[in-house]
Design an enzyme around this catalytic site. Sequence first.
Site, PDB file in Angstrom:
ATOM      1  N   HIS C  82      81.740  31.456  11.851  1.00 12.72           N
ATOM      2  CA  HIS C  82      81.389  32.516  12.817  1.00 12.72           C
ATOM      3  C   HIS C  82      81.642  31.521  14.516  1.00 12.72           C
ATOM      4  N   ASP C 111     106.895  33.593  36.655  1.00 12.86           N
ATOM      5  CA  ASP C 111     106.122  33.429  35.538  1.00 12.86           C
ATOM      6  C   ASP C 111     105.780  32.437  36.097  1.00 12.86           C
ATOM      7  N   TRP C 147      78.680  24.619  13.944  1.00 15.03           N
ATOM      8  CA  TRP C 147      80.187  24.388  15.279  1.00 15.03           C
ATOM      9  C   TRP C 147      79.674  22.950  15.531  1.00 15.03           C
ATOM     10  N   SER C 175      96.936  22.603  22.437  1.00 15.03           N
ATOM     11  CA  SER C 175      97.171  24.197  22.754  1.00 15.03           C
ATOM     12  C   SER C 175      96.251  24.327  23.793  1.00 15.03           C
ATOM     13  N   SER C 176      95.187  24.015  23.582  1.00 16.16           N
ATOM     14  CA  SER C 176      94.457  24.363  25.131  1.00 16.16           C
ATOM     15  C   SER C 176      94.702  23.540  26.274  1.00 16.16           C
ATOM     16  N   HIS C 259      79.329  20.178  26.734  1.00  9.93           N
ATOM     17  CA  HIS C 259      78.736  21.537  27.291  1.00  9.93           C
ATOM     18  C   HIS C 259      79.675  22.104  28.530  1.00  9.93           C
ATOM     19  N   GLU C 261      82.533  22.872  27.918  1.00  9.19           N
ATOM     20  CA  GLU C 261      83.100  24.101  26.994  1.00  9.19           C
ATOM     21  C   GLU C 261      82.419  24.885  27.387  1.00  9.19           C
ATOM     22  N   TYR C 263      80.716  26.473  29.515  1.00  8.43           N
ATOM     23  CA  TYR C 263      81.528  26.017  31.098  1.00  8.43           C
ATOM     24  C   TYR C 263      82.805  27.021  30.987  1.00  8.43           C
ATOM     25  N   SER C 274      84.189  38.384  39.946  1.00 12.69           N
ATOM     26  CA  SER C 274      84.419  38.403  41.269  1.00 12.69           C
ATOM     27  C   SER C 274      85.211  39.578  42.094  1.00 12.69           C
ATOM     28  N   HIS C 308      71.022  17.552  27.234  1.00 13.14           N
ATOM     29  CA  HIS C 308      69.976  18.707  27.011  1.00 13.14           C
ATOM     30  C   HIS C 308      69.999  19.492  25.946  1.00 13.14           C
ATOM     31  N   HIS C 309      71.093  19.746  25.882  1.00 15.33           N
ATOM     32  CA  HIS C 309      71.443  20.207  24.059  1.00 15.33           C
ATOM     33  C   HIS C 309      70.325  18.515  22.419  1.00 15.33           C
ATOM     34  N   THR C 334      74.616  28.856  40.557  1.00 19.04           N
ATOM     35  CA  THR C 334      74.671  29.940  39.534  1.00 19.04           C
ATOM     36  C   THR C 334      74.255  31.012  40.525  1.00 19.04           C
ATOM     37  N   LYS C 337      75.966  32.254  42.669  1.00 22.50           N
ATOM     38  CA  LYS C 337      77.134  33.357  42.699  1.00 22.50           C
ATOM     39  C   LYS C 337      77.006  34.287  42.640  1.00 22.50           C
ATOM     40  N   ARG C 456      66.628  27.889  13.758  1.00 25.42           N
ATOM     41  CA  ARG C 456      68.540  28.664  13.455  1.00 25.42           C
ATOM     42  C   ARG C 456      68.962  27.978  12.237  1.00 25.42           C
TER      43      ARG C 456
HETATM   44  C1  HEA Z   1      81.435  33.678  21.627  1.00 26.31           C
HETATM   45  C2  HEA Z   1      80.824  33.616  20.934  1.00 26.31           C
HETATM   46  C3  HEA Z   1      80.440  34.479  19.921  1.00 26.31           C
HETATM   47  C4  HEA Z   1      80.191  35.892  19.885  1.00 26.31           C
HETATM   48  C5  HEA Z   1      81.126  36.589  20.729  1.00 26.31           C
HETATM   49  C6  HEA Z   1      79.290  36.005  19.308  1.00 26.31           C
HETATM   50  C7  HEA Z   1      78.854  37.581  18.443  1.00 26.31           C
HETATM   51  C8  HEA Z   1      77.952  37.339  17.597  1.00 26.31           C
HETATM   52  N1  HEA Z   1      77.095  36.717  16.619  1.00 26.31           N
HETATM   53 FE1  HEA Z   1      77.227  34.608  16.842  1.00 26.31          FE
HETATM   54  N2  HEA Z   1      77.132  32.203  17.394  1.00 26.31           N
HETATM   55  C9  HEA Z   1      78.019  31.659  18.312  1.00 26.31           C
HETATM   56  C10 HEA Z   1      79.278  32.189  18.809  1.00 26.31           C
HETATM   57  C11 HEA Z   1      79.009  33.244  19.178  1.00 26.31           C
HETATM   58  N3  HEA Z   1      78.223  34.918  18.359  1.00 26.31           N
HETATM   59  C12 HEA Z   1      77.666  30.542  17.907  1.00 26.31           C
HETATM   60  C13 HEA Z   1      78.080  29.623  18.676  1.00 26.31           C
HETATM   61  C14 HEA Z   1      76.927  30.198  17.009  1.00 26.31           C
HETATM   62  C15 HEA Z   1      76.401  28.486  16.355  1.00 26.31           C
HETATM   63  C16 HEA Z   1      76.533  28.415  15.210  1.00 26.31           C
HETATM   64  C17 HEA Z   1      76.065  27.523  14.459  1.00 26.31           C
HETATM   65  O1  HEA Z   1      75.376  27.453  14.473  1.00 26.31           O
HETATM   66  O2  HEA Z   1      76.826  26.480  14.326  1.00 26.31           O
HETATM   67  C18 HEA Z   1      76.960  31.407  16.413  1.00 26.31           C
HETATM   68  C19 HEA Z   1      75.245  31.988  16.117  1.00 26.31           C
HETATM   69  C20 HEA Z   1      74.854  33.388  15.328  1.00 26.31           C
HETATM   70  C21 HEA Z   1      73.943  34.079  14.320  1.00 26.31           C
HETATM   71  C22 HEA Z   1      72.648  32.517  13.911  1.00 26.31           C
HETATM   72  C23 HEA Z   1      73.462  32.083  12.648  1.00 26.31           C
HETATM   73  C24 HEA Z   1      72.806  30.685  12.024  1.00 26.31           C
HETATM   74  O3  HEA Z   1      71.902  30.240  13.123  1.00 26.31           O
HETATM   75  O4  HEA Z   1      72.894  31.037  11.001  1.00 26.31           O
HETATM   76  C25 HEA Z   1      73.748  35.057  14.454  1.00 26.31           C
HETATM   77  C26 HEA Z   1      72.681  35.627  13.588  1.00 26.31           C
HETATM   78  O5  HEA Z   1      72.181  36.565  14.172  1.00 26.31           O
HETATM   79  C27 HEA Z   1      74.705  35.409  15.505  1.00 26.31           C
HETATM   80  C28 HEA Z   1      75.058  37.124  15.256  1.00 26.31           C
HETATM   81  C29 HEA Z   1      76.095  37.445  16.153  1.00 26.31           C
HETATM   82  C30 HEA Z   1      76.607  38.824  16.191  1.00 26.31           C
HETATM   83  C31 HEA Z   1      75.443  39.774  15.701  1.00 26.31           C
HETATM   84  C32 HEA Z   1      77.537  38.831  16.952  1.00 26.31           C
HETATM   85  C33 HEA Z   1      77.986  40.019  17.373  1.00 26.31           C
HETATM   86  O6  HEA Z   1      78.847  40.658  18.916  1.00 26.31           O
HETATM   87  C34 HEA Z   1      79.737  40.378  16.941  1.00 26.31           C
HETATM   88  C35 HEA Z   1      79.719  41.704  16.902  1.00 26.31           C
HETATM   89  C36 HEA Z   1      80.899  42.112  15.834  1.00 26.31           C
HETATM   90  C37 HEA Z   1      81.721  42.681  15.740  1.00 26.31           C
HETATM   91  C38 HEA Z   1      82.467  42.741  16.856  1.00 26.31           C
HETATM   92  C39 HEA Z   1      82.480  42.825  14.089  1.00 26.31           C
HETATM   93  C40 HEA Z   1      83.675  44.095  14.754  1.00 26.31           C
HETATM   94  C41 HEA Z   1      84.513  43.425  13.615  1.00 26.31           C
HETATM   95  C42 HEA Z   1      84.276  45.584  12.978  1.00 26.31           C
HETATM   96  C43 HEA Z   1      83.850  46.811  13.673  1.00 26.31           C
HETATM   97  C44 HEA Z   1      84.977  45.294  11.269  1.00 26.31           C
HETATM   98  C45 HEA Z   1      86.033  46.584  11.828  1.00 26.31           C
HETATM   99  C46 HEA Z   1      87.014  45.101  10.671  1.00 26.31           C
HETATM  100  C47 HEA Z   1      88.357  45.101  11.037  1.00 26.31           C
HETATM  101  C48 HEA Z   1      88.927  45.696  11.869  1.00 26.31           C
HETATM  102  C49 HEA Z   1      89.215  44.038   9.882  1.00 26.31           C
HETATM  103  N4  HEA Z   1      76.066  34.299  15.713  1.00 26.31           N
HETATM  104  C1  HEA Z   2      78.564  30.540  28.564  1.00 24.44           C
HETATM  105  C2  HEA Z   2      78.007  29.756  27.789  1.00 24.44           C
HETATM  106  C3  HEA Z   2      77.310  29.427  28.180  1.00 24.44           C
HETATM  107  C4  HEA Z   2      76.523  29.480  29.529  1.00 24.44           C
HETATM  108  C5  HEA Z   2      76.822  29.783  30.604  1.00 24.44           C
HETATM  109  C6  HEA Z   2      75.488  28.745  29.582  1.00 24.44           C
HETATM  110  C7  HEA Z   2      74.575  28.071  30.812  1.00 24.44           C
HETATM  111  C8  HEA Z   2      73.512  27.847  30.566  1.00 24.44           C
HETATM  112  N1  HEA Z   2      72.381  26.826  29.546  1.00 24.44           N
HETATM  113 FE1  HEA Z   2      72.946  27.166  27.779  1.00 24.44          FE
HETATM  114  N2  HEA Z   2      74.244  27.119  25.546  1.00 24.44           N
HETATM  115  C9  HEA Z   2      74.642  27.575  25.045  1.00 24.44           C
HETATM  116  C10 HEA Z   2      75.676  28.315  26.227  1.00 24.44           C
HETATM  117  C11 HEA Z   2      75.806  28.787  27.728  1.00 24.44           C
HETATM  118  N3  HEA Z   2      74.753  27.970  28.203  1.00 24.44           N
HETATM  119  C12 HEA Z   2      75.808  27.575  24.415  1.00 24.44           C
HETATM  120  C13 HEA Z   2      76.777  27.520  23.220  1.00 24.44           C
HETATM  121  C14 HEA Z   2      74.009  26.584  23.337  1.00 24.44           C
HETATM  122  C15 HEA Z   2      73.816  26.109  22.248  1.00 24.44           C
HETATM  123  C16 HEA Z   2      75.008  25.467  21.464  1.00 24.44           C
HETATM  124  C17 HEA Z   2      74.315  24.989  20.093  1.00 24.44           C
HETATM  125  O1  HEA Z   2      73.925  24.138  19.876  1.00 24.44           O
HETATM  126  O2  HEA Z   2      75.441  25.594  19.218  1.00 24.44           O
HETATM  127  C18 HEA Z   2      73.059  26.876  24.996  1.00 24.44           C
HETATM  128  C19 HEA Z   2      72.366  25.769  24.540  1.00 24.44           C
HETATM  129  C20 HEA Z   2      71.642  25.666  25.712  1.00 24.44           C
HETATM  130  C21 HEA Z   2      70.216  24.434  25.353  1.00 24.44           C
HETATM  131  C22 HEA Z   2      70.043  23.488  24.407  1.00 24.44           C
HETATM  132  C23 HEA Z   2      68.812  24.584  23.845  1.00 24.44           C
HETATM  133  C24 HEA Z   2      69.063  23.297  22.877  1.00 24.44           C
HETATM  134  O3  HEA Z   2      69.674  23.506  21.278  1.00 24.44           O
HETATM  135  O4  HEA Z   2      68.038  23.158  22.432  1.00 24.44           O
HETATM  136  C25 HEA Z   2      70.202  24.653  27.333  1.00 24.44           C
HETATM  137  C26 HEA Z   2      69.288  23.233  27.791  1.00 24.44           C
HETATM  138  O5  HEA Z   2      68.967  23.269  28.154  1.00 24.44           O
HETATM  139  C27 HEA Z   2      70.579  25.571  28.104  1.00 24.44           C
HETATM  140  C28 HEA Z   2      70.582  24.954  28.865  1.00 24.44           C
HETATM  141  C29 HEA Z   2      71.596  26.251  30.068  1.00 24.44           C
HETATM  142  C30 HEA Z   2      71.468  26.693  31.376  1.00 24.44           C
HETATM  143  C31 HEA Z   2      70.164  25.411  32.217  1.00 24.44           C
HETATM  144  C32 HEA Z   2      71.859  27.684  31.870  1.00 24.44           C
HETATM  145  C33 HEA Z   2      72.911  27.569  32.909  1.00 24.44           C
HETATM  146  O6  HEA Z   2      73.962  27.298  33.440  1.00 24.44           O
HETATM  147  C34 HEA Z   2      72.237  28.985  33.629  1.00 24.44           C
HETATM  148  C35 HEA Z   2      72.167  29.481  35.071  1.00 24.44           C
HETATM  149  C36 HEA Z   2      71.870  30.469  35.164  1.00 24.44           C
HETATM  150  C37 HEA Z   2      70.815  31.143  35.920  1.00 24.44           C
HETATM  151  C38 HEA Z   2      69.093  30.375  36.182  1.00 24.44           C
HETATM  152  C39 HEA Z   2      70.325  32.767  35.913  1.00 24.44           C
HETATM  153  C40 HEA Z   2      70.933  33.072  37.746  1.00 24.44           C
HETATM  154  C41 HEA Z   2      70.846  32.124  38.682  1.00 24.44           C
HETATM  155  C42 HEA Z   2      70.139  32.526  39.981  1.00 24.44           C
HETATM  156  C43 HEA Z   2      69.031  33.894  39.456  1.00 24.44           C
HETATM  157  C44 HEA Z   2      69.108  31.979  40.595  1.00 24.44           C
HETATM  158  C45 HEA Z   2      67.806  31.514  40.661  1.00 24.44           C
HETATM  159  C46 HEA Z   2      67.264  31.154  39.894  1.00 24.44           C
HETATM  160  C47 HEA Z   2      66.245  30.044  39.339  1.00 24.44           C
HETATM  161  C48 HEA Z   2      65.943  29.249  40.628  1.00 24.44           C
HETATM  162  C49 HEA Z   2      65.733  29.941  38.511  1.00 24.44           C
HETATM  163  N4  HEA Z   2      71.589  25.294  26.744  1.00 24.44           N
HETATM  164 CU   LIG Z   3      74.892  23.234  27.424  1.00 21.52          CU
END
Ligand code: HEA
Ligand code: HEA
Ligand SMILES: [Cu+2]
Lengths: 294, 369, 531
Positions: C82, C111, C147, C175-176, C259, C261, C263, C274, C308-309, C334, C337, C456
């Site tokens: 997933h 293009d 993942w 590819s990327s 990380h 990634e 962003y 925007s 921070h992870h 951020t 923005k 989790r």
């Molecule tokens: C962009 C990234 C992305 C997106 C979009 C989502 C979308 C969703 N994710 Fe998650 N998720 C991750 C990225 C994302 N996730 C990542 C990185 C992890 C961590 C993995 C890890 O721990 O290693 C994670 C882990 C994660 C967990 C934790 C699992 C665990 O720790 O064991 C859960 C649990 O609830 C969850 C739930 C969901 C749900 C309910 C959605 C929903 O938004 C999904 C919406 C559902 C659909 C879009 C289904 C549509 C299909 C149909 C309606 C059927 C029709 C079928 C056909 C036509 C064939 N996700």
């Molecule tokens: C699109 C993806 C995305 C984005 C944008 C971010 C944004 C941020 N993430 Fe997140 N992060 C993930 C995707 C993302 N993260 C994923 C996938 C994981 C889990 C990976 C895994 O373990 O599987 C993760 C996990 C993760 C962790 C690790 C947690 C853990 O495993 O223990 C941390 C810890 O610092 C963190 C921090 C942040 C911070 C500080 C930002 C900042 O960029 C956020 C900044 C934004 C704001 C703060 C809001 C707007 C700001 C204001 C309104 C201004 C004023 C605000 C203040 C002064 C407070 N993220």
């Molecule tokens: Cu990070």
Amino acid sequence: MTTQTYYVPTQSRWPILASIALFLMAFGAGNTINGLNAEQGGGIGVMLLLAGALAMGLILIGWFGNVIRESHEGLYSSQMDRSFRWGMSWFIFSEVMFFAAFFGTLFYIRTLAVPWLGGEGEKGVANMLWPGFTAEWPLMAPPDSETFPGPKGIIDPWHLPLINTILLISSSVTVTIAHKALKQGKRSAIVLWLAATILLGAGFLVFQAYEYVEAYHELGLTLHAGVYGATFFILTGFHGLHVTLGTLMLIIIWLRVMKGHFSAEKHFGFEAVSWYWHFVDVVWVGLFLFVYIL
Amino acid sequence: MSRATPWLLVALCAPCAAWADWTVNLTQGVTDISREVYGLHMLIFWICVAIGVVVFGVMLWALIHHRKSRGAEAHNFHENVAVEITWTIIPFVILIAMAVPATATLVKMYDQSEAELDIQITGYQWKWRYQYLGEDIDFFSSLSTPQTQIGNEESKGEHYLLEVDNPLVIPTGKKVRFLVTANDVIHSWWVPDLAVKKDAIPGFINEIWTRVEEPGVFRGQCAELCGKDHGFMPIVVEAKSEADYQQWLAEMKQAKSSQAAAAEKTWTLAELMESGQQVYNRTCAACHGPDGGGLPGVFPALKNSPIALGDPAAHIDIVMNGKAGTAMQAFRDQLSAVELAAVVTYERNAFGNNTGDLINPADIAALKQ
Amino acid sequence: MSTLEQTAAAGELTEHHHGPASGIGRWLFTTNHKDIGTLYLWFSFIMFLTGGCMALMIRAELFQPGLQLIEPAFFNQMTTMHGLIMVFGAVMPAFVGLANWMVPMMVGAPDMALPRMNNWSFWILPFAFAMMISTLFMDGGAPNFGWTFYAPLSTTYAPPSVTFFIFAVHMMGISSIMGAINIIATILNLRAPGMTMMKLPLFVWTWLITAFLLIAVMPVLAGVVTMMLMDIHFGTSFFNAAGGGDPVLFQHVFWFFGHPEVYIMILPAFGIVSEIIPTFARKKLFGYASMVYATASIAFLSFIVWAHHMFTVGMPLVGEVFFMFSTMLIAVPTGVKVFNWIATMFRGSMTFETPMLFSLAFVVLFTIGGFSGLMLAIAPVDFQYHDTYFVVAHFHYVLVPGAIFAIMAATYYWIPKWTGRYYNETMGKVHFWLSFIGVNITFFPMHFIGLAGMPRRIPDYALQFADFNAVASVGAFIFGFSQLIFLYNVISCIRSGKKASSEVWEGSHGLEWTLPSPAPYHSFTEPPVVK
Ligand code: HEA
Ligand code: HEA
Ligand SMILES: [Cu+2]
Ligand code: CUA
């Protein structure tokens, strides 16, 4: 920005074929490697891998042939040329980052992991688990020396590696001279200096192969010799692979020069290869410093 | 629209609230550190709420008042250096205000000095091992929830999935230092009430400490994905008063010597089979399956396995010493001589492996020396 | 060699005056940025459904405590796949698809800069994912180590299919990187006369920076999986203390990629929002220049916050403090923005078509996700949050109503330009509201269960987490199934939507809106002049 019309090629069969070839290579390599591990031999995996690699080779020849043909037909504007340049530059940047990952690994292991295991620094308690282990670099006796017998010796930087450094640096010089000659349109000089570059590159490879044989057979410096061997081979190995590729590319360029492909003004293919060659050279300097000497 | 969210949630959660007690916030825990962490958590939370209220408030205002359907005309400003600098600096200042107490707490957590008791914690797939350094106490702790509850055949107990056979026991009022490591993959030792979570890294040791003032039982779980049964390796810590703790220590030492005696006695095949089955289901079935079928490609089947049918010495060897570089761990220290003999006997006679072999606990005890 | 003028004309005659080829060959052999964009977008949607179905399987198992539907071993495979499919298969290709469609049109190019390579970048992906998904049917099952595939669970203790996973990752990386090179070259080299850097639409700017991030970190990912491969099959000990390596080294290298990634998955979304907010606020974007600088700062910071992870791996104190501070800093750009978007709406003249609704929801819900991110950044408190559902809540808030909502907004916003037809607005609004409600029901309770202590990646949990898990599961199904409305709306738009004008939206600005709708097969054969 120019207002020349930008050439957009028509449909092309090469990319999809190349994707299939890449898939065959990856799938074949996966099967081969898993087969090795299970001691069943490669079988179909090896076939797929070879078929894919062969196909990829042919496709690249065809694809680049296409590009060269178009270039000869004069379809490429100077803007197109710049696109290629950007493309190649960023590709080289990605290669830099690839090596950066391995250099980072080396630094981390040397300055943090091994000392910690040896009882030094903030996390030195780890040494409790490895009684008798002391940190040193090069790591001659890994923590678990039964599973990972350290090397008996290491490569002396002032013999083969030094020669190789000289070879590669001079090859960078010769390729630059060839480039100068190309700009002045002196064909025979280009052919000569390119040939020299190729020979220097090939010489490097021969010495490196020799060094590897020595490492394995005399020094016990192997992939299995613990983390010193691991970092040594991953860095020098990937570098060697790049030299091999670079040499192949130089040979192709050399053949193309002899066919009269490049002009003093338009010779992007040549430059791309020479950039690549310089990059490989710079990486080597890093290797020589951090892997062999320090 | 941001308004709608909380209401929706309340509406949805209301019925659930009726049938169980539920927590929505971090625990305050039972140590000074854990309370400090809780305080930090609430501080940052409220700061975020406040910023949220301001930011979303302005946005909501605009959404309501500056809509076209209300006849709003678009103004034409699109830059203002003073404003932009202000809203760069203010968040920065807020961040500094957060960073100061956070760093202070962190420094405290990292202070390992003056520990009064050292316990080495080792993560295994999927159990914990506790060694009291200098005390000659060493035991394993694994999930005690019965499989029937997990399989929904039986109703679930109060501490479903959060109960173990041998809890970790620590004295109250003392600074206890944990040396956390692992035997196979990375685990993470986490007890929320102590605000202690440290990864157990194979080959390395992480230090962390705690000091619990009042006796109590605290439950936690492994917090790093460590394979199939990651969800099933809980942690239970019992803090006991000094006197109770000393008594427990004495009992543990007592138990150990009676274990050694058991190996001396002669065992029948039936007895060994019976206790072997217990050991197998508790310790081995996680990987090799309750019916000895294993998991193809990952864990080998023991049913008809050449080792289980072949030379007993090889069988005993792999069980006692494991196989380096695989999930098959060494059970030499985990199981007593009787248990080892029993489980090997069981494997050689169960699942249709009818070798008829009986492994003598005394022989194993000799091997264990 | 003939002169440039003449050859350009020749090229014009032989190569330029053709429309799309017919049949399957059009898609297999195409060099056209719009065709390739379309391929990327459909591929990404299919992956979204696939990854979504896996999420639904996870949520179904977690509906109640106890093991009901799937075995723990399979549960881990579902979590892993997933995450991988959503990140590499759904979000990233969707953004590349949007870039393919829009960047050439927005900068006034004919293009992409390297059209054949563009085709190759796409077609590698289906093969890579075919290989990755095929691991589900192999002995020992698919990758089951999350993942983030931490060693040694992913090396010594991994199922044999890990080898194929590694090669699939290599293919995605190739590819990327090629895709990113193409986008950079297009932006830097193919801008129309007068299109200076500081006039580039923000979507283009954010993609330029994203592409840079991609080229910088995808090779690092390739490096780390290569070391894994060596550890598994060739006896090295990078991640094994017995040979002098360190499992934590894996995490450092992985997160150096990982990380940035995350962003990569949000910067293009910032760009999309925007573009959309000014259109529907009928007001120029507030603080264009600071938006550009903020994006660049985020990109820069993203390289120095990776650990921070890893707050709980036991880093030395200085490391902990450094990564805590640098992570917190990201809130500043951020915030800039977010404030700029709100200032853009302020005193505008807003209407609320579907793309705008999705963008507004983006601003609010992404910010909530950002707040929880900031909480996670506080190292001593992260000891409590780490690897709980609080993290899961955080990243789904930034990814689902963040990245995914932005992608949907972009689709609604630009689909009239792509197809020449409008989507059904009512259906779009229904889709929005169902998604909005569904997403919050799914992911908001996860904050609570996380704080209450649920780790989790577990298939079964203690009883006190039961209620909110049930709520979240219900939400997931609502959210998931409402995506079928989206699918239907897109298909009926392509087939029979109302005809769109070239400007499409009342307040739209930018080169792409000067082209007729649907945009002609070749965008700007003559470069437009930007004043
Ligand atoms: C962009 C990234 C992305 C997106 C979009 C989502 C979308 C969703 N994710 Fe998650 N998720 C991750 C990225 C994302 N996730 C990542 C990185 C992890 C961590 C993995 C890890 O721990 O290693 C994670 C882990 C994660 C967990 C934790 C699992 C665990 O720790 O064991 C859960 C649990 O609830 C969850 C739930 C969901 C749900 C309910 C959605 C929903 O938004 C999904 C919406 C559902 C659909 C879009 C289904 C549509 C299909 C149909 C309606 C059927 C029709 C079928 C056909 C036509 C064939 N996700
Ligand atoms: C699109 C993806 C995305 C984005 C944008 C971010 C944004 C941020 N993430 Fe997140 N992060 C993930 C995707 C993302 N993260 C994923 C996938 C994981 C889990 C990976 C895994 O373990 O599987 C993760 C996990 C993760 C962790 C690790 C947690 C853990 O495993 O223990 C941390 C810890 O610092 C963190 C921090 C942040 C911070 C500080 C930002 C900042 O960029 C956020 C900044 C934004 C704001 C703060 C809001 C707007 C700001 C204001 C309104 C201004 C004023 C605000 C203040 C002064 C407070 N993220
Ligand atoms: Cu990070
Ligand atoms: Cu041990 Cu998770």
